[in-house]
Write a protein that holds these residues in place. Structure first.
Motif, PDB file in Angstrom:
ATOM      1  N   LEU A   1       8.232  48.188 -27.167  1.00  0.00           N
ATOM      2  CA  LEU A   1       7.948  47.507 -25.891  1.00  0.00           C
ATOM      3  C   LEU A   1       6.791  48.140 -25.122  1.00  0.00           C
ATOM      4  O   LEU A   1       6.373  47.601 -24.095  1.00  0.00           O
ATOM      5  CB  LEU A   1       9.192  47.501 -25.003  1.00  0.00           C
ATOM      6  CG  LEU A   1      10.404  46.730 -25.522  1.00  0.00           C
ATOM      7  CD1 LEU A   1      11.526  46.755 -24.495  1.00  0.00           C
ATOM      8  CD2 LEU A   1      10.043  45.304 -25.899  1.00  0.00           C
ATOM      9  N   ALA A   2       6.285  49.277 -25.584  1.00  0.00           N
ATOM     10  CA  ALA A   2       5.239  49.990 -24.846  1.00  0.00           C
ATOM     11  C   ALA A   2       3.995  49.121 -24.692  1.00  0.00           C
ATOM     12  O   ALA A   2       3.401  48.667 -25.669  1.00  0.00           O
ATOM     13  CB  ALA A   2       4.887  51.294 -25.543  1.00  0.00           C
ATOM     14  N   LYS A   3       3.650  48.883 -23.444  1.00  0.00           N
ATOM     15  CA  LYS A   3       2.450  48.108 -23.125  1.00  0.00           C
ATOM     16  C   LYS A   3       2.045  48.444 -21.696  1.00  0.00           C
ATOM     17  O   LYS A   3       2.887  48.528 -20.808  1.00  0.00           O
ATOM     18  CB  LYS A   3       2.702  46.610 -23.237  1.00  0.00           C
ATOM     19  CG  LYS A   3       1.468  45.790 -22.923  1.00  0.00           C
ATOM     20  CD  LYS A   3       1.717  44.307 -23.034  1.00  0.00           C
ATOM     21  CE  LYS A   3       0.433  43.568 -22.700  1.00  0.00           C
ATOM     22  NZ  LYS A   3       0.642  42.142 -22.640  1.00  0.00           N
ATOM     23  N   VAL A   4       0.744  48.639 -21.488  1.00  0.00           N
ATOM     24  CA  VAL A   4       0.243  48.915 -20.142  1.00  0.00           C
ATOM     25  C   VAL A   4      -0.751  47.826 -19.762  1.00  0.00           C
ATOM     26  O   VAL A   4      -1.538  47.365 -20.588  1.00  0.00           O
ATOM     27  CB  VAL A   4      -0.386  50.332 -20.045  1.00  0.00           C
ATOM     28  CG1 VAL A   4      -1.626  50.462 -20.885  1.00  0.00           C
ATOM     29  CG2 VAL A   4      -0.653  50.712 -18.617  1.00  0.00           C
ATOM     30  N   THR A   5      -0.655  47.389 -18.523  1.00  0.00           N
ATOM     31  CA  THR A   5      -1.657  46.472 -17.968  1.00  0.00           C
ATOM     32  C   THR A   5      -2.205  47.124 -16.702  1.00  0.00           C
ATOM     33  O   THR A   5      -1.489  47.854 -16.008  1.00  0.00           O
ATOM     34  CB  THR A   5      -1.075  45.087 -17.636  1.00  0.00           C
ATOM     35  OG1 THR A   5       0.053  45.247 -16.768  1.00  0.00           O
ATOM     36  CG2 THR A   5      -0.637  44.359 -18.889  1.00  0.00           C
TER      37      THR A   5
ATOM     38  N   TYR B   1       3.594  49.473 -16.576  1.00  0.00           N
ATOM     39  CA  TYR B   1       3.900  50.013 -17.903  1.00  0.00           C
ATOM     40  C   TYR B   1       5.267  49.492 -18.327  1.00  0.00           C
ATOM     41  O   TYR B   1       6.281  49.793 -17.691  1.00  0.00           O
ATOM     42  CB  TYR B   1       3.883  51.545 -17.850  1.00  0.00           C
ATOM     43  CG  TYR B   1       4.302  52.225 -19.128  1.00  0.00           C
ATOM     44  CD1 TYR B   1       3.697  51.920 -20.340  1.00  0.00           C
ATOM     45  CD2 TYR B   1       5.294  53.197 -19.117  1.00  0.00           C
ATOM     46  CE1 TYR B   1       4.081  52.561 -21.512  1.00  0.00           C
ATOM     47  CE2 TYR B   1       5.673  53.856 -20.279  1.00  0.00           C
ATOM     48  CZ  TYR B   1       5.068  53.519 -21.477  1.00  0.00           C
ATOM     49  OH  TYR B   1       5.443  54.157 -22.630  1.00  0.00           O
ATOM     50  N   ASN B   2       5.278  48.692 -19.375  1.00  0.00           N
ATOM     51  CA  ASN B   2       6.523  48.175 -19.932  1.00  0.00           C
ATOM     52  C   ASN B   2       6.981  49.112 -21.044  1.00  0.00           C
ATOM     53  O   ASN B   2       6.164  49.550 -21.862  1.00  0.00           O
ATOM     54  CB  ASN B   2       6.317  46.767 -20.485  1.00  0.00           C
ATOM     55  CG  ASN B   2       5.911  45.794 -19.404  1.00  0.00           C
ATOM     56  OD1 ASN B   2       6.494  45.777 -18.333  1.00  0.00           O
ATOM     57  ND2 ASN B   2       4.903  45.009 -19.676  1.00  0.00           N
ATOM     58  N   PHE B   3       8.278  49.385 -21.072  1.00  0.00           N
ATOM     59  CA  PHE B   3       8.833  50.310 -22.058  1.00  0.00           C
ATOM     60  C   PHE B   3      10.338  50.087 -22.152  1.00  0.00           C
ATOM     61  O   PHE B   3      10.908  49.293 -21.400  1.00  0.00           O
ATOM     62  CB  PHE B   3       8.535  51.764 -21.671  1.00  0.00           C
ATOM     63  CG  PHE B   3       9.170  52.183 -20.365  1.00  0.00           C
ATOM     64  CD1 PHE B   3      10.333  52.939 -20.358  1.00  0.00           C
ATOM     65  CD2 PHE B   3       8.604  51.822 -19.144  1.00  0.00           C
ATOM     66  CE1 PHE B   3      10.919  53.324 -19.152  1.00  0.00           C
ATOM     67  CE2 PHE B   3       9.184  52.203 -17.941  1.00  0.00           C
ATOM     68  CZ  PHE B   3      10.349  52.960 -17.953  1.00  0.00           C
ATOM     69  N   THR B   4      10.972  50.802 -23.060  1.00  0.00           N
ATOM     70  CA  THR B   4      12.417  50.764 -23.184  1.00  0.00           C
ATOM     71  C   THR B   4      13.006  51.928 -22.408  1.00  0.00           C
ATOM     72  O   THR B   4      12.675  53.088 -22.681  1.00  0.00           O
ATOM     73  CB  THR B   4      12.851  50.863 -24.668  1.00  0.00           C
ATOM     74  OG1 THR B   4      12.243  49.814 -25.402  1.00  0.00           O
ATOM     75  CG2 THR B   4      14.355  50.773 -24.807  1.00  0.00           C
ATOM     76  N   ASP B   5      13.833  51.623 -21.434  1.00  0.00           N
ATOM     77  CA  ASP B   5      14.550  52.662 -20.686  1.00  0.00           C
ATOM     78  C   ASP B   5      15.680  53.147 -21.586  1.00  0.00           C
ATOM     79  O   ASP B   5      16.637  52.408 -21.851  1.00  0.00           O
ATOM     80  CB  ASP B   5      15.087  52.088 -19.383  1.00  0.00           C
ATOM     81  CG  ASP B   5      15.798  53.120 -18.517  1.00  0.00           C
ATOM     82  OD1 ASP B   5      16.356  54.100 -19.068  1.00  0.00           O
ATOM     83  OD2 ASP B   5      15.799  52.943 -17.296  1.00  0.00           O
ATOM     84  N   LEU B   6      15.551  54.373 -22.079  1.00  0.00           N
ATOM     85  CA  LEU B   6      16.516  54.882 -23.050  1.00  0.00           C
ATOM     86  C   LEU B   6      17.898  55.100 -22.447  1.00  0.00           C
ATOM     87  O   LEU B   6      18.910  54.959 -23.134  1.00  0.00           O
ATOM     88  CB  LEU B   6      15.993  56.170 -23.690  1.00  0.00           C
ATOM     89  CG  LEU B   6      14.698  55.997 -24.490  1.00  0.00           C
ATOM     90  CD1 LEU B   6      14.214  57.339 -25.014  1.00  0.00           C
ATOM     91  CD2 LEU B   6      14.876  55.000 -25.616  1.00  0.00           C
ATOM     92  N   LYS B   7      17.958  55.440 -21.157  1.00  0.00           N
ATOM     93  CA  LYS B   7      19.263  55.638 -20.510  1.00  0.00           C
ATOM     94  C   LYS B   7      19.999  54.308 -20.371  1.00  0.00           C
ATOM     95  O   LYS B   7      21.182  54.213 -20.670  1.00  0.00           O
ATOM     96  CB  LYS B   7      19.100  56.293 -19.145  1.00  0.00           C
ATOM     97  CG  LYS B   7      18.663  57.740 -19.218  1.00  0.00           C
ATOM     98  CD  LYS B   7      18.501  58.335 -17.834  1.00  0.00           C
ATOM     99  CE  LYS B   7      17.938  59.742 -17.940  1.00  0.00           C
ATOM    100  NZ  LYS B   7      17.647  60.309 -16.642  1.00  0.00           N
ATOM    101  N   ALA B   8      19.293  53.286 -19.895  1.00  0.00           N
ATOM    102  CA  ALA B   8      19.909  51.977 -19.694  1.00  0.00           C
ATOM    103  C   ALA B   8      19.899  51.144 -20.975  1.00  0.00           C
ATOM    104  O   ALA B   8      20.543  50.100 -21.035  1.00  0.00           O
ATOM    105  CB  ALA B   8      19.185  51.228 -18.585  1.00  0.00           C
ATOM    106  N   LYS B   9      19.155  51.587 -21.982  1.00  0.00           N
ATOM    107  CA  LYS B   9      18.985  50.833 -23.231  1.00  0.00           C
ATOM    108  C   LYS B   9      18.567  49.398 -22.938  1.00  0.00           C
ATOM    109  O   LYS B   9      19.127  48.439 -23.475  1.00  0.00           O
ATOM    110  CB  LYS B   9      20.254  50.883 -24.074  1.00  0.00           C
ATOM    111  CG  LYS B   9      20.605  52.286 -24.525  1.00  0.00           C
ATOM    112  CD  LYS B   9      21.754  52.270 -25.495  1.00  0.00           C
ATOM    113  CE  LYS B   9      22.314  53.606 -25.714  1.00  0.00           C
ATOM    114  NZ  LYS B   9      21.954  54.531 -26.554  1.00  0.00           N
ATOM    115  N   ALA B  10      17.552  49.294 -22.069  1.00  0.00           N
ATOM    116  CA  ALA B  10      17.076  47.971 -21.651  1.00  0.00           C
ATOM    117  C   ALA B  10      15.585  48.030 -21.349  1.00  0.00           C
ATOM    118  O   ALA B  10      15.047  49.104 -21.054  1.00  0.00           O
ATOM    119  CB  ALA B  10      17.833  47.526 -20.404  1.00  0.00           C
ATOM    120  N   PRO B  11      14.925  46.890 -21.408  1.00  0.00           N
ATOM    121  CA  PRO B  11      13.499  46.858 -21.033  1.00  0.00           C
ATOM    122  C   PRO B  11      13.322  47.270 -19.576  1.00  0.00           C
ATOM    123  O   PRO B  11      14.167  46.984 -18.731  1.00  0.00           O
ATOM    124  CB  PRO B  11      13.107  45.391 -21.226  1.00  0.00           C
ATOM    125  CG  PRO B  11      14.130  44.825 -22.145  1.00  0.00           C
ATOM    126  CD  PRO B  11      15.400  45.588 -21.861  1.00  0.00           C
TER     127      PRO B  11
END
Length: 164
Positions: A90-94, A117-127
């Protein structure tokens, strides 16, 4: 003939001295365009999940400062961090609001923008999406290229979602 050669040489020396007293005026518009193009390519390389190309924008003395982390010192450390970041699908920067300020000497420039910055929140296991400010310091290299000597990423507070 000899006097003409001596006179021409003397004029050349005077011309050199004359120009030595004036400051060189850098073409700041061209520097700004080169820096903006490099920053755009850096974003494209990151979004292509290419850590090697992303870190190739770094000068040998690069230092990265990211919120909540120890400083990243040198291109190898930046490459290691970038590999972790781009491993996230999901890593993407605009970026938006890009501005480039160039030193009058033309040998340094600062690129600044806001980012998402879009990424995966590892704690919440969600975008997740982080917003913030991004500064990049560029320095002219001996070969005429422009490389990053420092980068600062500073997130801004999340906007609270109103209750319904």
């Amino acid at each position: 003939m000899r006097n003409i050669v001596i006179a021409t040489a003397a004029l050349g020396l005077l011309d050199g001295c004359h120009h030595g007293h004036h400051k060189h005026h850098a073409d700041t518009a061209n520097v700004a365009a080169a820096v903006k193009a490099d920053a755009a390519q850096l974003v494209a390389d990151f979004n292509a999940h290419d850590a090697v190309k992303s870190a190739s924008h770094d000068a040998p003395d690069y230092v990265g400062m990211f919120h909540g982390m120890a400083n990243v010192v040198g291109p190898a450390a930046d490459l290691a961090l970038t590999k972790v970041q781009v491993a996230d699908p999901l890593a993407k920067v605009t970026v938006s609001g890009e501005t480039v300020d160039v030193a009058a000497s033309g040998d340094m420039a600062v690129w600044r923008a806001t980012y998402a910055y879009n990424f995966t929140d590892l704690k919440a296991k969600a975008p997740a999406t982080e917003h913030g400010n991004w500064l990049l310091g560029y320095k002219a290299q001996p070969d005429g290229s422009w490389k990053l000597t420092w980068g600062v990423v500073s997130d801004t507070p999340r906007v609270a979602t109103p209750a319904t």
